[in-house]
Design an enzyme around this catalytic site. Sequence first.
Site, PDB file in Angstrom:
ATOM      1  N   HIS A  19      15.839   0.496  -5.463  1.00 47.90           N
ATOM      2  CA  HIS A  19      16.188   0.750  -6.857  1.00 47.90           C
ATOM      3  C   HIS A  19      15.544   2.065  -7.296  1.00 47.90           C
ATOM      4  O   HIS A  19      14.650   2.590  -6.626  1.00 47.90           O
ATOM      5  CB  HIS A  19      15.693  -0.379  -7.761  1.00 47.90           C
ATOM      6  CG  HIS A  19      14.200  -0.473  -7.836  1.00 47.90           C
ATOM      7  ND1 HIS A  19      13.427  -0.957  -6.800  1.00 47.90           N
ATOM      8  CD2 HIS A  19      13.329  -0.122  -8.819  1.00 47.90           C
ATOM      9  CE1 HIS A  19      12.148  -0.911  -7.136  1.00 47.90           C
ATOM     10  NE2 HIS A  19      12.062  -0.397  -8.353  1.00 47.90           N
ATOM     11  N   ASP A  45      13.710   3.858 -10.870  1.00 42.56           N
ATOM     12  CA  ASP A  45      13.071   3.441 -12.116  1.00 42.56           C
ATOM     13  C   ASP A  45      13.782   4.055 -13.307  1.00 42.56           C
ATOM     14  O   ASP A  45      14.296   5.174 -13.235  1.00 42.56           O
ATOM     15  CB  ASP A  45      11.598   3.848 -12.127  1.00 42.56           C
ATOM     16  CG  ASP A  45      10.777   3.114 -11.079  1.00 42.56           C
ATOM     17  OD1 ASP A  45      11.182   1.996 -10.688  1.00 42.56           O
ATOM     18  OD2 ASP A  45       9.746   3.652 -10.639  1.00 42.56           O
ATOM     19  N   HIS A 105      13.680   3.863  -4.107  1.00 40.16           N
ATOM     20  CA  HIS A 105      12.556   3.366  -3.322  1.00 40.16           C
ATOM     21  C   HIS A 105      12.632   1.854  -3.169  1.00 40.16           C
ATOM     22  O   HIS A 105      13.371   1.168  -3.877  1.00 40.16           O
ATOM     23  CB  HIS A 105      11.224   3.769  -3.966  1.00 40.16           C
ATOM     24  CG  HIS A 105      11.054   3.312  -5.379  1.00 40.16           C
ATOM     25  ND1 HIS A 105      11.732   3.879  -6.435  1.00 40.16           N
ATOM     26  CD2 HIS A 105      10.294   2.332  -5.923  1.00 40.16           C
ATOM     27  CE1 HIS A 105      11.400   3.287  -7.563  1.00 40.16           C
ATOM     28  NE2 HIS A 105      10.515   2.335  -7.285  1.00 40.16           N
ATOM     29  N   ARG A 154      -0.429  -7.682  -0.293  1.00 41.99           N
ATOM     30  CA  ARG A 154      -0.472  -6.284  -0.702  1.00 41.99           C
ATOM     31  C   ARG A 154      -0.376  -6.222  -2.224  1.00 41.99           C
ATOM     32  O   ARG A 154       0.426  -6.944  -2.831  1.00 41.99           O
ATOM     33  CB  ARG A 154       0.684  -5.504  -0.074  1.00 41.99           C
ATOM     34  CG  ARG A 154       0.737  -4.027  -0.471  1.00 41.99           C
ATOM     35  CD  ARG A 154       1.906  -3.325   0.217  1.00 41.99           C
ATOM     36  NE  ARG A 154       1.983  -1.922  -0.146  1.00 41.99           N
ATOM     37  CZ  ARG A 154       2.630  -1.467  -1.225  1.00 41.99           C
ATOM     38  NH1 ARG A 154       3.269  -2.305  -2.016  1.00 41.99           N
ATOM     39  NH2 ARG A 154       2.654  -0.176  -1.487  1.00 41.99           N
TER      40      ARG A 154
END
Length: 311
Positions: A191, A193, A248, A258
Amino acid sequence: MSPLSEAYRDHPLHLHHIIPLDFDSVQTVPDSHVWPTSHALESDDHLSIPTVDLMDPDAVKLVGHACETWGHKLKALRSPGGATGYGLARISPFFSKQMWHEGFTVMGSPVDHARELWPNDYQRFCDVMEDYQKKMKELAITLMQLILKSLDLSEEEISKVVSPGDASTALQLNSYPFCPDPSRVMGLAPHTDTSLLTILHQSTLNGLEIFKDGVGWVLVSPTNGSLVVNVGDLLHILSNAQFPSVLHRVVSKEKEQRLSLAFFYSPPTDFHVSPLALNPAQVPLYRSVSVREYIHIKGKNLEKALSLFRI
C-alpha cells in the site's frame, strides 16, 4: 475527537476487519492468513535506500533526490467508526487474506484508551506517546521544509503547507507477532500512505520492503540511529508526481516479534492539496482535493485513489 479521527468516521469498518487473530494461541498459520510467496532483493550499494544527515550542507538537494528516486488489548478496541485504538490495519478490507499484524493507533492524546488498559497507571504511557508525537512533528516540519525547498518553492508557499500550529498527525504502533511459519504470511499488505510523509522507526528485525520500478521489491534493513521516511500520496500530488508515493509492505522474516512506530504527517483536514511545483512549461497532473476528501476516496479505492484525481 480530533479532526483527523472525524475524517475517518465517515467510512466505518466491520468488526471482522478490526479484531486481530489471537496470535498467542495459534500453533500453525490458519488458511485465512496464508499469502502467496513473493521474494525481495537484499539491499546493496546500488539499491540501498538513501540515508541523509540533516546537518549536511547539501541536505535540501539530498532530500529532494531521495524523494524523487526512490502498524487486556480488546478493552482498547477501535469502534467500527473509530480511527484510534487497538485493531487491524485499516487496509484490511481490501485484501482476501488476513495480515499477521496488530496495531494501536493514536491521534492526539491516547488517554481514553490507555485508561481502559491501565486504570491506575496510564499516565506514563500517555506521557511517552505525547512526547514522541511532539518530537516527530518537529522533525516532520523540518523534513517538509527541506523537501519543499528542493522544489524551489518560496517561503510563502512553504508556509501555506507547513505550519507549526496546524497539522493532521497520527501515530501507529505496529506489532508483528511471533509466527510459527513466517514464510507463509504477510505482515502488512502492499500500500501507499495517504500522508504527506511518514516517519518510521523500526526494530532491529528485517521486514520492511519497498517497491522500485524496474527492480521489484527491495528490503529496507534497519540502520542504527536512522529513521525511514516515506513519501505519501498527498506529497505525490503536491509535487505534481515529481516525488512518487512509496509502495511498501511488511513481510515476516523471523519467528520473533517485530515492532515499529509510524508517524503520519499531513495538512489539516480542510486543507486543499494541489500541484505547487510547476514551471511555465508544466501543467498540473492532479486536481485540487481536500485532505478529508482524499481520505474518504482512499477509504473506498485503496490503490486507485491517486488516479481518480488525475486530470
